[in-house]
Scaffold this active site. Structure first.
Site, PDB file in Angstrom:
ATOM      1  NE  ARG A 182      33.659  41.227  41.565  1.00  0.00           N
ATOM      2  CZ  ARG A 182      34.620  41.165  40.625  1.00  0.00           C
ATOM      3  NH1 ARG A 182      35.085  39.990  40.234  1.00  0.00           N
ATOM      4  NH2 ARG A 182      35.104  42.258  40.072  1.00  0.00           N
ATOM      5  CG  ASP A 235      58.197  18.177  39.643  1.00  0.00           C
ATOM      6  OD1 ASP A 235      57.608  19.200  40.041  1.00  0.00           O
ATOM      7  OD2 ASP A 235      58.560  17.256  40.386  1.00  0.00           O
ATOM      8  CE1 TYR A 263      53.190   8.643  39.458  1.00  0.00           C
ATOM      9  CE2 TYR A 263      53.074  10.804  38.423  1.00  0.00           C
ATOM     10  CZ  TYR A 263      53.629   9.945  39.366  1.00  0.00           C
ATOM     11  OH  TYR A 263      54.608  10.409  40.193  1.00  0.00           O
ATOM     12  CE  LYS A 267      41.606  41.486  38.141  1.00  0.00           C
ATOM     13  NZ  LYS A 267      40.222  42.002  38.026  1.00  0.00           N
ATOM     14  NE  ARG A 281      37.440  48.890  36.317  1.00  0.00           N
ATOM     15  CZ  ARG A 281      36.119  49.111  36.387  1.00  0.00           C
ATOM     16  NH1 ARG A 281      35.645  50.326  36.569  1.00  0.00           N
ATOM     17  NH2 ARG A 281      35.266  48.122  36.296  1.00  0.00           N
ATOM     18  CG  HIS A 325      33.566  44.660  37.035  1.00  0.00           C
ATOM     19  ND1 HIS A 325      34.460  45.049  36.055  1.00  0.00           N
ATOM     20  CD2 HIS A 325      33.803  43.338  37.231  1.00  0.00           C
ATOM     21  CE1 HIS A 325      35.193  44.005  35.681  1.00  0.00           C
ATOM     22  NE2 HIS A 325      34.813  42.956  36.371  1.00  0.00           N
ATOM     23  CB  CYS A 383      54.291  14.061  36.229  1.00  0.00           C
ATOM     24  SG  CYS A 383      54.212  12.539  35.259  1.00  0.00           S
TER      25      CYS A 383
HETATM   26  C1  LIG Z   1      39.793  42.435  36.774  1.00  0.00           C
HETATM   27  C2  LIG Z   1      38.987  43.655  36.650  1.00  0.00           C
HETATM   28  C3  LIG Z   1      39.024  44.431  35.480  1.00  0.00           C
HETATM   29  C4  LIG Z   1      39.744  43.999  34.228  1.00  0.00           C
HETATM   30  O1  LIG Z   1      39.024  42.982  33.594  1.00  0.00           O
HETATM   31  P1  LIG Z   1      39.415  42.492  32.115  1.00  0.00           P
HETATM   32  O2  LIG Z   1      38.333  41.578  31.740  1.00  0.00           O
HETATM   33  O3  LIG Z   1      40.736  41.779  32.262  1.00  0.00           O
HETATM   34  O4  LIG Z   1      39.522  43.687  31.280  1.00  0.00           O
HETATM   35  C5  LIG Z   1      38.345  45.629  35.473  1.00  0.00           C
HETATM   36  N1  LIG Z   1      37.640  46.038  36.549  1.00  0.00           N
HETATM   37  C6  LIG Z   1      37.548  45.299  37.682  1.00  0.00           C
HETATM   38  C7  LIG Z   1      36.738  45.788  38.821  1.00  0.00           C
HETATM   39  C8  LIG Z   1      38.209  44.078  37.763  1.00  0.00           C
HETATM   40  O5  LIG Z   1      38.119  43.339  38.880  1.00  0.00           O
END
Ligand SMILES: *Cc1c(COP(=O)(O)O)cnc(C)c1O
Length: 389
Positions: free
Chosen positions: A137, A321, A272, A39, A231, A171, A319
């Site tokens: 979430r 850039d 700045y 992602k 994952r 998660h 800055c």
């Molecule tokens: C982003 C995400 C992960 C990966 O998380 P890491 O901490 O980078 O391993 C796994 N599962 C879900 C649902 C996520 O949103």
């Protein structure tokens, strides 16, 4: 493209990615599948190139956050399974089916919408059911008094026409943090997850083919949570303590060059606001790397870039850039010389700590005007610059 290469650029080490993939594979063992989280443009590394490499290496699944990210991969030769972790509007269900993209189902309302659209389209949408076990979430709430209600909702979704419930996942909220409370919290989340799976499968009369929950922290530390698939995201890219423990290699190095050098007398104010004042004759270099490239402005006057002769502290405000670095202690560094913003010899973890953030935010912040150079066997194999030229 050529002209921008000597401004600020990111080197993406595909050999490091390959090494990390093989190392994590070895760590999880032969019976566990591997989903690579790509992602947010693969955490800023370039999702198409990362996904292409993972597909070539034989990874089992990819995860993205939206249908746009999924279609970008599908339109560019990625044929392996892709899971969308976030919401997709019901109007897009036909495209999900058409392009064989797996969708997370996070609640009853979404399950009904997706089912209705799939039936209307005359196809079957592959889904993974998301369980909220304590992240608070997305997902079916199953904690405490909600358990039976949550399980009933999940089973209902599994039985809806037009949906194929291939997987179920949750998660972790604190699996990547150390401490007894965190361990306890993660154990509780996992226990709840497996209880939900058992109840739902019993009621449904079928088994989920892919049960998964292990993010980076759990992949590194909690083998008991692997189930059918891990994952990881950050771990794959080689950052953080767990990556270090497993001997993984950072995939991205961010580099820039010295564009100008001047020597200022004592009492000169730099940039700045003049927050930095020289106390002696000072050799200051200007580098074309500013907050529009992703250099967090809170690092003004604090962080140091790495030269061939050691660290060069940032002087004054960053800055848009450019920024200014002190080359007084690096007298051999000249205009045109390379400077490392972060990479193997100037760690991203240190930069994140100085900025009060996490490595994730820093790689995601490398902006679209920074070209990515993909490197394999010491050779640049592709370049990408996201400008409309
Ligand atoms: C982003 C995400 C992960 C990966 O998380 P890491 O901490 O980078 O391993 C796994 N599962 C879900 C649902 C996520 O949103």
């Amino acid at each position: 493209m050529k002209s921008t290469l000597k401004r600020t650029w990111a080197e993406i080490d595909l050999d490091a990615l390959t090494y990390n993939y093989h190392t994590i594979r070895k760590h999880i063992g032969p019976d566990v599948r591997f989903l690579g989280v790509v992602k947010a443009d693969a955490y800023g590394h370039g999702s198409l190139q990362v996904a292409t490499k993972l597909q070539e290496l034989g990874a089992d699944y990819l995860a993205v956050s939206s249908i746009d990210e999924a279609l970008e991969l599908r339109f560019n030769g990625i044929t392996m399974p892709i899971l969308i972790l976030g919401h997709t509007p019901k109007e897009q269900v036909d495209r999900l089916i058409c392009f064989n993209i797996t969708q997370a189902v996070t609640c009853e309302a979404k399950a009904l919408e997706y089912s209705e659209e799939a039936v209307k389209y005359g196809g079957t949408l592959k889904v993974h059911i998301k369980v909220d076990t304590g992240m608070s979430r997305l997902g079916y709430l199953c904690e405490g008094d909600y358990f039976q209600h949550g399980v009933n909702g999940i089973v209902h979704a599994c039985n809806l026409p037009g949906l194929d419930a291939e997987g179920i996942f949750t998660h972790f909220a604190v699996a990547d943090e150390e401490g007894a409370d965190e361990l306890e919290y993660t154990r509780h989340q996992f226990q709840l997850f497996t209880d939900v799976i058992r109840s739902a499968e019993e009621q449904w009369g079928h088994e989920f083919r892919i049960r998964h929950c292990a993010n980076t922290g759990a992949t590194a530390k909690y083998p008991e949570t692997y189930l059918d698939m891990v994952r990881p995201g950050l771990l794959l890219y080689g950052y953080g303590d767990y990556a270090k423990q497993l001997g993984l290699r950072p995939v991205m190095s961010l580099k820039t060059v010295v564009s100008t050098i001047k020597i200022y007398p004592a009492g000169t104010h730099i940039s700045y606001g003049g927050i930095f004042e020289t106390t002696h004759s000072t050799r200051i270099g200007v580098v074309p790397y500013g907050y529009a490239d992703g250099f967090l402005r809170c690092l003004s006057n604090r962080y140091a870039l790495m030269t061939a002769e050691g660290p060069a502290p940032v002087r004054g405000k960053i800055c848009m850039d450019m920024c200014m670095i002190d080359l007084s202690d690096a007298p051999g560094v000249d205009v045109g010389d390379e400077v490392t913003i972060f990479g193997p010899d100037n760690s991203l973890e240190h930069m994140a700590e100085m900025a009060g953030t996490i490595p994730y935010e820093l790689t995601c912040s490398v902006s679209k005007r920074v070209p990515r150079l993909f490197i394999e066997n010491g050779q640049v194999v592709s370049k990408e610059l996201l400008l409309r030229m």
